[in-house]
Design an enzyme around this catalytic site. Structure first.
Site, PDB file in Angstrom:
ATOM      1  N   HIS A 211     -60.287  -8.509  46.701  1.00  0.00           N
ATOM      2  CA  HIS A 211     -59.538  -7.400  47.293  1.00  0.00           C
ATOM      3  C   HIS A 211     -59.047  -7.753  48.679  1.00  0.00           C
ATOM      4  CE1 HIS A 211     -61.265  -4.001  44.645  1.00  0.00           C
ATOM      5  NE2 HIS A 211     -60.098  -4.405  44.238  1.00  0.00           N
ATOM      6  N   ARG A 352     -42.329  -7.195  36.100  1.00  0.00           N
ATOM      7  CA  ARG A 352     -43.065  -7.763  34.973  1.00  0.00           C
ATOM      8  C   ARG A 352     -44.023  -6.726  34.402  1.00  0.00           C
ATOM      9  NH1 ARG A 352     -46.553 -13.100  35.962  1.00  0.00           N
ATOM     10  NH2 ARG A 352     -48.071 -11.623  36.800  1.00  0.00           N
ATOM     11  N   GLU A 452     -44.453 -19.724  30.398  1.00  0.00           N
ATOM     12  CA  GLU A 452     -45.712 -20.196  30.979  1.00  0.00           C
ATOM     13  C   GLU A 452     -46.663 -20.741  29.918  1.00  0.00           C
ATOM     14  OE1 GLU A 452     -47.239 -16.928  33.305  1.00  0.00           O
ATOM     15  OE2 GLU A 452     -46.844 -15.466  31.741  1.00  0.00           O
ATOM     16  N   ASP A 476     -49.224 -20.892  35.417  1.00  0.00           N
ATOM     17  CA  ASP A 476     -49.856 -20.911  34.100  1.00  0.00           C
ATOM     18  C   ASP A 476     -49.351 -22.061  33.253  1.00  0.00           C
ATOM     19  OD1 ASP A 476     -51.812 -18.857  33.834  1.00  0.00           O
ATOM     20  OD2 ASP A 476     -50.197 -17.421  34.150  1.00  0.00           O
ATOM     21  N   ARG A 486     -56.896 -22.710  36.000  1.00  0.00           N
ATOM     22  CA  ARG A 486     -56.359 -22.614  37.360  1.00  0.00           C
ATOM     23  C   ARG A 486     -57.374 -22.062  38.357  1.00  0.00           C
ATOM     24  NH1 ARG A 486     -51.691 -17.938  36.577  1.00  0.00           N
ATOM     25  NH2 ARG A 486     -51.964 -17.386  38.751  1.00  0.00           N
ATOM     26  N   CYS A 525     -40.660 -19.144  39.194  1.00  0.00           N
ATOM     27  CA  CYS A 525     -41.371 -18.168  40.024  1.00  0.00           C
ATOM     28  C   CYS A 525     -42.820 -18.570  40.304  1.00  0.00           C
ATOM     29  CB  CYS A 525     -41.313 -16.777  39.409  1.00  0.00           C
ATOM     30  SG  CYS A 525     -42.235 -16.649  37.880  1.00  0.00           S
TER      31      CYS A 525
HETATM   32  C1  PEP Z   1     -47.189 -18.081  36.954  1.00  0.00           C
HETATM   33  O1  PEP Z   1     -48.002 -18.169  36.033  1.00  0.00           O
HETATM   34  O2  PEP Z   1     -46.619 -19.085  37.469  1.00  0.00           O
HETATM   35  C2  PEP Z   1     -46.838 -16.770  37.521  1.00  0.00           C
HETATM   36  C3  PEP Z   1     -45.881 -16.648  38.402  1.00  0.00           C
HETATM   37  O3  PEP Z   1     -47.563 -15.699  37.109  1.00  0.00           O
HETATM   38  P1  PEP Z   1     -49.048 -15.351  37.647  1.00  0.00           P
HETATM   39  O4  PEP Z   1     -49.355 -16.290  38.784  1.00  0.00           O
HETATM   40  O5  PEP Z   1     -49.001 -13.937  38.047  1.00  0.00           O
HETATM   41  O6  PEP Z   1     -49.880 -15.589  36.444  1.00  0.00           O
HETATM   42 MG    MG Z   2     -48.604 -16.452  34.942  1.00  0.00          MG
END
Ligand code: PEP
Ligand code: MG
Length: 567
Positions: A211, A352, A452, A476, A486, A525
């Site tokens: 948090h 999203r 992803e 991802d 990750r 992204c």
């Molecule tokens: C990603 O997986 O690169 C992504 C932008 O989504 P998140 O980090 O929210 O899983």
């Molecule tokens: Mg992701």
């Protein structure tokens, strides 16, 4: 503790003047230069066996201490509301929920009366039991909750101390140009950093999805976590530079280093008086235009998007709504929040749908089967396999809130074309329903897929034939491509963005899109796009649209400007 001639704690291990560089992981990008204030409350839990005649008064002290901490939380919540920090107030409300957990208090009170422990000791034992359970879970979300419990236990122990004013005193110190340093990542510490306008925050804790980490991002406080050796290297009053662009903490920097960073900080910062300035993208030396959008995790970050003159929001992670409240908001609640974001941004927003599951586990909400949540029911799979109604509610709220705004919907964790077809079908159904109800909605909302999952990356041509755009989630995609969790520090070494096979995959995606004349509809992204050292690589592969952490905008623009794609 021995003090030096300035009345500061004497340094035991390091010579004055030695510049020390410590690496960590950026939580919120930016640069802060100031003086160290070590935050950790060094409380020692007093452990006394009490007499039966003292039970009542110990129990009373406990209840009063809980009330003191509760009252302070109220102040924090009000403060967060005043700054319209919606998510921050939700986080503090979840703390409030813990404070009003009668079962927990009952267990502490019972330890006092049956085990004859004093209140602080009984609280410590009960807190440790819950912390151990949370830490034994595989869920990063639940593990980060352990930090919240530690924070509350520390606050209540503090309030129980014979000098309860210490709790308040800690909140009153003056923090001009101070950098807060802490072993832990507590929400109350972040609130303190915000309250005293601390210029940066650094911590040994690696609870990066806690948090407190979410709060640091939403307040835009430059911050680094997972900095090993920080506490033994820095003491109150040391000069320190937190370079949360390159993820380094520099303790007692040499004068030349300070000079260099004052200049870097100036380049990095956007003056506050620019909110109304029009957005600007990136442009390479040889004239290629690069679209720059923002990744945001909650509405608090809208100002950062505007101040950094980004062209819109390329990724709005809606999980913030559930991560902080632990429940799925109603259609009306979602409508209000989305409407606020779409109108306040006033530029394109790619929103999203809930990406719950995998690393984003939320008790009672994620529906986990199997040993491996990352490969289980997550993102759009979770909606399609288990929670169709939840998806319908979210799509209704988005379509209604999008009236008159530029909005795109992005689906997380798409694996096959069939995933997309099912959502399209549901979306058409919802539009029909809204039409029949006479409920206004936007018919211009476009649909996109996150790329992803390796199967989606390799099937990019078929996916692009079904959607209006795609966004490559390299966080991802890399984890699934190299089969390395990750969130697992032990295998982080495999998460090498520059791994040749991974770059081949990224090149494959953009080349197939270009063959279809769709390269404009491909954005990256993942975090990689926010790293200035990786941006030239992405540009050379052919990507021209990046969605980045807002505070990385200036450094990403600079590096784009210096890139010449002809050489
Ligand atoms: C990603 O997986 O690169 C992504 C932008 O989504 P998140 O980090 O929210 O899983
Ligand atoms: Mg992701």
């Amino acid at each position: 503790m021995k003090m030096d001639e300035k009345g500061l704690p004497e340094r035991t291990r390091l010579e004055t003047g030695n510049e020390i560089n410590l690496r960590g992981t950026t939580i919120c990008p930016g640069i802060g230069i100031g003086q160290v204030r070590v935050l950790d409350r060094e409380f020692i839990v007093p452990r006394n066996e009490i007499l039966a005649s003292q039970v009542q008064s110990e129990q009373k002290s406990y209840s009063e201490a809980v009330k003191t901490v509760s009252d302070h939380l109220h102040e924090h919540i009000e403060e967060a509301h005043a700054g319209s920090s919606l998510s921050s107030s939700l986080i503090l409300k979840s703390h409030q929920a813990m404070l009003t957990d009668q079962q927990f208090h009952k267990a502490v009170l019972s330890r006092i009366s049956t085990e004859y422990k004093n209140a602080a000791w009984a609280l410590e034992v009960e807190g440790e039991q819950i912390i151990a359970e949370l830490e034994a879970s595989r869920s990063p979300y639940l593990m980060s909750r352990a930090e919240d419990i530690r924070d509350l236990v520390a606050s209540i122990v503090d309030a129980l101390s014979p000098r309860p004013e210490t709790y308040k005193k800690a909140l009153r110190q003056n923090g001009e140009s101070e950098v807060l340093i802490s072993d832990n990542l507590f929400p109350s510490s972040v609130m303190e950093a915000r309250r005293f306008h601390s210029v940066a925050f650094a911590t040994e804790s690696a609870a990066l999805s806690s948090h407190a980490a979410i709060l640091l991002k939403s307040f835009g406080i430059p911050a680094i976590g997972g900095v090993r050796g920080l506490r033994e290297s820095a003491v109150d009053g040391d000069q320190v530079i937190v370079d949360a662009v390159n993820s380094v903490v520099i303790i007692r920097p040499e004068p030349d280093t300070v000079k260099k960073y004052i200049e870097l900080k100036r380049q990095f910062e956007i003056p506050e008086e620019l909110p109304a300035s029009p957005p600007i993208g990136g442009r390479t030396k040889d004239g290629a235009n690069v679209r720059l959008m923002a990744n945001i995790n909650n509405p608090d970050q809208i100002q950062l998007v505007l101040r950094n003159r980004l062209e819109g929001v390329g990724l709005l992670r809606t999980e913030f709504l559930v991560l902080q409240a632990d429940t799925i908001p109603t259609e009306e609640e979602q409508y209000e929040i989305y409407r606020h974001v779409f109108t306040a941004v006033g530029r394109r927003v790619v929103i999203r749908t809930f990406d719950i599951g995998g690393d984003k586990q939320i008790a009672n909400l994620h529906y986990c089967t199997g040993q491996n949540p990352a490969l289980g029911v997550r993102g759009v799979r979770r909606h399609l396999l288990r929670y169709l109604e939840e998806l319908r509610t979210q799509l209704r709220a988005i379509l209604r809130a999008a009236v008159g705004c530029q909005v795109d919907i992005l689906l997380p964790m798409v694996t096959t074309v069939d995933d997309i077809r099912q959502v399209k079908h549901i979306s058409e159904d919802i539009k029909e329903e809204l039409r029949e109800e006479g409920n206004p909605f936007s018919d211009e909302v476009r649909l996109g897929a996150m790329i992803e999952v390796p199967a989606a990356a390799i099937g990019i041509s078929e996916i692009l034939a079904e959607v209006d755009f795609v966004s490559v989630g390299t966080n991802d995609l890399l984890q699934y491509f190299v089969a390395a969790d990750r969130d697992n520090e032990a295998v982080l070494g495999y998460e090498d963005f520059e791994n040749k096979a991974f770059l081949w995959l990224l090149g494959f995606i953009i080349e197939r899109a270009a063959e279809l004349g769709q390269e404009k509809n491909v954005t990256i992204c993942g975090e990689g796009a926010s790293h200035p050292e990786l941006v030239p690589l992405l540009l050379s592969l052919g990507f021209r649209s990046l969605s980045i952490t807002p505070t990385s905008a200036q450094s990403v623009r600079n590096v784009i400007k210096q890139t010449d794609l002809r050489v």
